[in-house]
Design a protein around this motif. Sequence first.
Motif, PDB file in Angstrom:
ATOM      1  N   ASN A   3      -0.322  32.177  13.405  1.00 26.51           N
ATOM      2  CA  ASN A   3       0.053  31.204  14.420  1.00 26.51           C
ATOM      3  C   ASN A   3      -0.579  31.519  15.768  1.00 26.51           C
ATOM      4  OD1 ASN A   3       1.836  29.600  12.809  1.00 26.51           O
ATOM      5  ND2 ASN A   3       3.251  31.327  12.831  1.00 26.51           N
ATOM      6  N   GLU A   4      -1.614  32.374  15.769  1.00 21.83           N
ATOM      7  CA  GLU A   4      -2.262  32.767  17.006  1.00 21.83           C
ATOM      8  C   GLU A   4      -2.782  31.547  17.747  1.00 21.83           C
ATOM      9  OE1 GLU A   4      -3.441  33.936  13.971  1.00 21.83           O
ATOM     10  OE2 GLU A   4      -2.317  35.784  13.959  1.00 21.83           O
ATOM     11  N   GLY A   5      -2.609  31.578  19.056  1.00 26.16           N
ATOM     12  CA  GLY A   5      -3.163  30.529  19.890  1.00 26.16           C
ATOM     13  C   GLY A   5      -2.293  29.293  20.016  1.00 26.16           C
ATOM     14  N   GLN A   6      -1.201  29.219  19.279  1.00 22.87           N
ATOM     15  CA  GLN A   6      -0.330  28.057  19.378  1.00 22.87           C
ATOM     16  C   GLN A   6       0.633  28.246  20.543  1.00 22.87           C
ATOM     17  OE1 GLN A   6       1.476  26.532  15.841  1.00 22.87           O
ATOM     18  NE2 GLN A   6      -0.143  27.323  14.545  1.00 22.87           N
ATOM     19  N   HIS A  12       8.264  27.599  18.239  1.00 20.34           N
ATOM     20  CA  HIS A  12       9.719  27.444  18.154  1.00 20.34           C
ATOM     21  C   HIS A  12      10.073  26.199  17.343  1.00 20.34           C
ATOM     22  CE1 HIS A  12      13.725  26.176  19.442  1.00 20.34           C
ATOM     23  NE2 HIS A  12      13.971  27.473  19.568  1.00 20.34           N
ATOM     24  N   SER A  13       9.390  25.103  17.625  1.00 21.25           N
ATOM     25  CA  SER A  13       9.705  23.851  16.934  1.00 21.25           C
ATOM     26  C   SER A  13       9.392  23.918  15.440  1.00 21.25           C
ATOM     27  CB  SER A  13       8.963  22.676  17.571  1.00 21.25           C
ATOM     28  OG  SER A  13       7.581  22.756  17.301  1.00 21.25           O
ATOM     29  N   LYS A  14       8.466  24.791  15.042  1.00 26.92           N
ATOM     30  CA  LYS A  14       8.116  24.965  13.624  1.00 26.92           C
ATOM     31  C   LYS A  14       9.031  25.958  12.919  1.00 26.92           C
ATOM     32  CE  LYS A  14       3.181  23.947  13.921  1.00 26.92           C
ATOM     33  NZ  LYS A  14       1.841  24.511  13.715  1.00 26.92           N
ATOM     34  N   GLY A  15       9.981  26.521  13.669  1.00 24.54           N
ATOM     35  CA  GLY A  15      10.894  27.489  13.074  1.00 24.54           C
ATOM     36  C   GLY A  15      10.335  28.898  12.994  1.00 24.54           C
ATOM     37  N   CYS A  16       9.221  29.159  13.685  1.00 23.25           N
ATOM     38  CA  CYS A  16       8.611  30.488  13.667  1.00 23.25           C
ATOM     39  C   CYS A  16       9.250  31.430  14.677  1.00 23.25           C
ATOM     40  CB  CYS A  16       7.115  30.379  13.957  1.00 23.25           C
ATOM     41  SG  CYS A  16       6.207  29.427  12.726  1.00 23.25           S
ATOM     42  N   ALA A  17      10.095  30.894  15.545  1.00 23.83           N
ATOM     43  CA  ALA A  17      10.749  31.720  16.565  1.00 23.83           C
ATOM     44  C   ALA A  17      12.069  31.073  16.960  1.00 23.83           C
ATOM     45  CB  ALA A  17       9.850  31.850  17.785  1.00 23.83           C
ATOM     46  N   ASP A  18      13.068  31.908  17.244  1.00 28.34           N
ATOM     47  CA  ASP A  18      14.338  31.389  17.737  1.00 28.34           C
ATOM     48  C   ASP A  18      14.264  31.111  19.231  1.00 28.34           C
ATOM     49  OD1 ASP A  18      15.602  31.562  15.251  1.00 28.34           O
ATOM     50  OD2 ASP A  18      16.106  33.664  15.583  1.00 28.34           O
ATOM     51  N   VAL A  19      13.471  31.916  19.927  1.00 25.89           N
ATOM     52  CA  VAL A  19      13.305  31.807  21.372  1.00 25.89           C
ATOM     53  C   VAL A  19      11.833  32.031  21.674  1.00 25.89           C
ATOM     54  CG1 VAL A  19      13.891  32.853  23.593  1.00 25.89           C
ATOM     55  CG2 VAL A  19      15.615  32.725  21.797  1.00 25.89           C
ATOM     56  N   ALA A  20      11.318  31.328  22.665  1.00 28.10           N
ATOM     57  CA  ALA A  20       9.922  31.512  23.049  1.00 28.10           C
ATOM     58  C   ALA A  20       9.794  31.336  24.557  1.00 28.10           C
ATOM     59  CB  ALA A  20       9.032  30.498  22.327  1.00 28.10           C
ATOM     60  N   ILE A  21       8.860  32.047  25.141  1.00 24.23           N
ATOM     61  CA  ILE A  21       8.581  31.896  26.566  1.00 24.23           C
ATOM     62  C   ILE A  21       7.369  30.993  26.693  1.00 24.23           C
ATOM     63  CG2 ILE A  21       7.846  33.094  28.660  1.00 24.23           C
ATOM     64  CD1 ILE A  21       9.432  35.517  27.676  1.00 24.23           C
ATOM     65  N   GLY A  22       7.509  29.950  27.491  1.00 21.07           N
ATOM     66  CA  GLY A  22       6.420  29.000  27.660  1.00 21.07           C
ATOM     67  C   GLY A  22       6.602  28.199  28.930  1.00 21.07           C
TER      68      GLY A  22
END
Length: 91
Positions: A3-6, A12-22
């Motif tokens: 998922n590099e570069g996304q 987060h929306s793809k379910g790859c993270a519960d929390v993300a900084i953006g």
Amino acid sequence: MGNEGQPPATLHSKGCADVAIGVERLAKELPDLAFVSLQTEWLDIAVEKSQRTAPLVREIRKIAESESFHGAIDAIEGYEATNMGAIVYES
């Protein structure tokens, strides 16, 4: 494939993270995402101080301090131009 570069909000929306900084602007593009602001981000321009660069700095400041530029930046959700054009450090 990784998922590099996304953008974090996309991960987060793809379910790859519960929390993300953006950034807020991108997070608002995703309807089921809550955004909590952690801090105000500053972007600076660093320019070598010399006689050669002095005209460039004057022109950048002229543009950055103009009402039309402030209006264009303020029109972008999540951005503000309050201190644009200010010199914050000089040596």
